[in-house]
Write a protein that holds these residues in place. Structure first.
Motif, PDB file in Angstrom:
ATOM      1  N   SER A  53     118.220  40.972  21.336  1.00  0.00           N
ATOM      2  CA  SER A  53     117.283  40.988  20.217  1.00  0.00           C
ATOM      3  C   SER A  53     115.824  41.129  20.660  1.00  0.00           C
ATOM      4  O   SER A  53     114.923  41.128  19.815  1.00  0.00           O
ATOM      5  CB  SER A  53     117.438  39.700  19.400  1.00  0.00           C
ATOM      6  N   ALA A  54     115.577  41.264  21.956  1.00  0.00           N
ATOM      7  CA  ALA A  54     114.203  41.377  22.462  1.00  0.00           C
ATOM      8  C   ALA A  54     113.578  42.668  21.944  1.00  0.00           C
ATOM      9  O   ALA A  54     114.187  43.736  22.020  1.00  0.00           O
ATOM     10  CB  ALA A  54     114.199  41.365  23.983  1.00  0.00           C
ATOM     11  N   PRO A  55     112.356  42.589  21.421  1.00  0.00           N
ATOM     12  CA  PRO A  55     111.716  43.790  20.882  1.00  0.00           C
ATOM     13  C   PRO A  55     111.223  44.725  21.987  1.00  0.00           C
ATOM     14  O   PRO A  55     111.015  44.299  23.130  1.00  0.00           O
ATOM     15  CB  PRO A  55     110.531  43.231  20.092  1.00  0.00           C
ATOM     16  N   ASP A  56     111.042  45.982  21.642  1.00  0.00           N
ATOM     17  CA  ASP A  56     110.476  46.947  22.584  1.00  0.00           C
ATOM     18  C   ASP A  56     109.007  46.600  22.815  1.00  0.00           C
ATOM     19  O   ASP A  56     108.332  46.100  21.919  1.00  0.00           O
ATOM     20  CB  ASP A  56     110.588  48.371  22.036  1.00  0.00           C
ATOM     21  N   VAL A  57     108.515  46.890  23.987  1.00  0.00           N
ATOM     22  CA  VAL A  57     107.129  46.548  24.303  1.00  0.00           C
ATOM     23  C   VAL A  57     106.179  47.723  24.081  1.00  0.00           C
ATOM     24  O   VAL A  57     104.975  47.530  23.970  1.00  0.00           O
ATOM     25  CB  VAL A  57     106.985  46.026  25.750  1.00  0.00           C
ATOM     26  N   ILE A  58     106.722  48.926  24.021  1.00  0.00           N
ATOM     27  CA  ILE A  58     105.901  50.109  23.789  1.00  0.00           C
ATOM     28  C   ILE A  58     106.683  51.096  22.924  1.00  0.00           C
ATOM     29  O   ILE A  58     107.886  51.287  23.110  1.00  0.00           O
ATOM     30  CB  ILE A  58     105.444  50.756  25.120  1.00  0.00           C
ATOM     31  N   ALA A  59     105.995  51.678  21.969  1.00  0.00           N
ATOM     32  CA  ALA A  59     106.634  52.609  21.034  1.00  0.00           C
ATOM     33  C   ALA A  59     106.998  53.914  21.754  1.00  0.00           C
ATOM     34  O   ALA A  59     106.297  54.336  22.680  1.00  0.00           O
ATOM     35  CB  ALA A  59     105.690  52.905  19.881  1.00  0.00           C
ATOM     36  N   PRO A  60     108.083  54.563  21.320  1.00  0.00           N
ATOM     37  CA  PRO A  60     108.471  55.846  21.928  1.00  0.00           C
ATOM     38  C   PRO A  60     107.362  56.897  21.859  1.00  0.00           C
ATOM     39  O   PRO A  60     107.192  57.686  22.785  1.00  0.00           O
ATOM     40  CB  PRO A  60     109.692  56.267  21.117  1.00  0.00           C
ATOM     41  N   ASP A  61     106.601  56.899  20.768  1.00  0.00           N
ATOM     42  CA  ASP A  61     105.490  57.845  20.656  1.00  0.00           C
ATOM     43  C   ASP A  61     104.411  57.571  21.699  1.00  0.00           C
ATOM     44  O   ASP A  61     103.781  58.494  22.210  1.00  0.00           O
ATOM     45  CB  ASP A  61     104.871  57.784  19.257  1.00  0.00           C
TER      46      ASP A  61
END
Length: 161
Positions: A53-61
């Motif tokens: 459930s850990a969120p991503d730290v940087i957006a794909p864009d």
């Protein structure tokens, strides 16, 4: 700042490397998709030890933008990883994901570094000398360059019609 030119003497340890038949290998710069893949692989390996459930730290864009900028300039994977790391560090206190705007801010701050500002203020002749020095270093593969090599390269550029 830069170790300036001094008489060229090859240290014994470097001579041994040349005698062993080792050669310098130049690699092509990474493309945008390759840089994106490298960053995603690093992010995934960092995320493997965390809960699902850990969120991503940087957006794909943000990753794509950083990869595009770096591939258009140098194609250096270390640089794109450094940009992404700095973007994540920038937003870490705010506990949110780094976005494209954060990546742009990091790139802008890297371009406005004291070193970059110093280089922008150099005169034409100073830039010419520095470019000749860097070209000689790249060509020779060592940081100790003969003054005559730099001088002849500068004179060759100046005498071009």
């Amino acid at each position: 700042m830069v170790r300036l030119i001094r008489p060229y003497i090859t240290p014994p340890e470097k001579l041994n490397l040349f005698n062993l038949g080792m050669t310098r290998i130049n690699f092509q710069p990474y493309t945008t998709p390759q840089l994106e893949k490298i960053v995603r692989a690093r992010l995934q390996s960092a995320k493997d030890g965390l809960p699902a459930s850990a969120p991503d730290v940087i957006a794909p864009d943000g990753v794509k933008f950083a990869a595009m900028k770096v591939s258009s300039i140098s194609g250096d994977a270390r640089r794109v990883l450094d940009i992404c790391r700095r973007a994540v560090e920038l937003v870490q206190p705010r506990a949110r994901m780094a976005r494209t705007d954060d990546v742009k801010e990091v790139i802008k701050s890297m371009q406005n570094s004291p070193t970059a500002a110093y280089l922008r203020e150099l005169s034409f002749h100073e830039r010419l000398m520095l470019a000749a020095l860097l070209k000689c270093i790249k060509r020779e593969g060592v940081e100790e360059i003969k003054w005559g090599d730099v001088r002849s390269l500068v004179l060759a550029v100046i005498s071009m019609d």
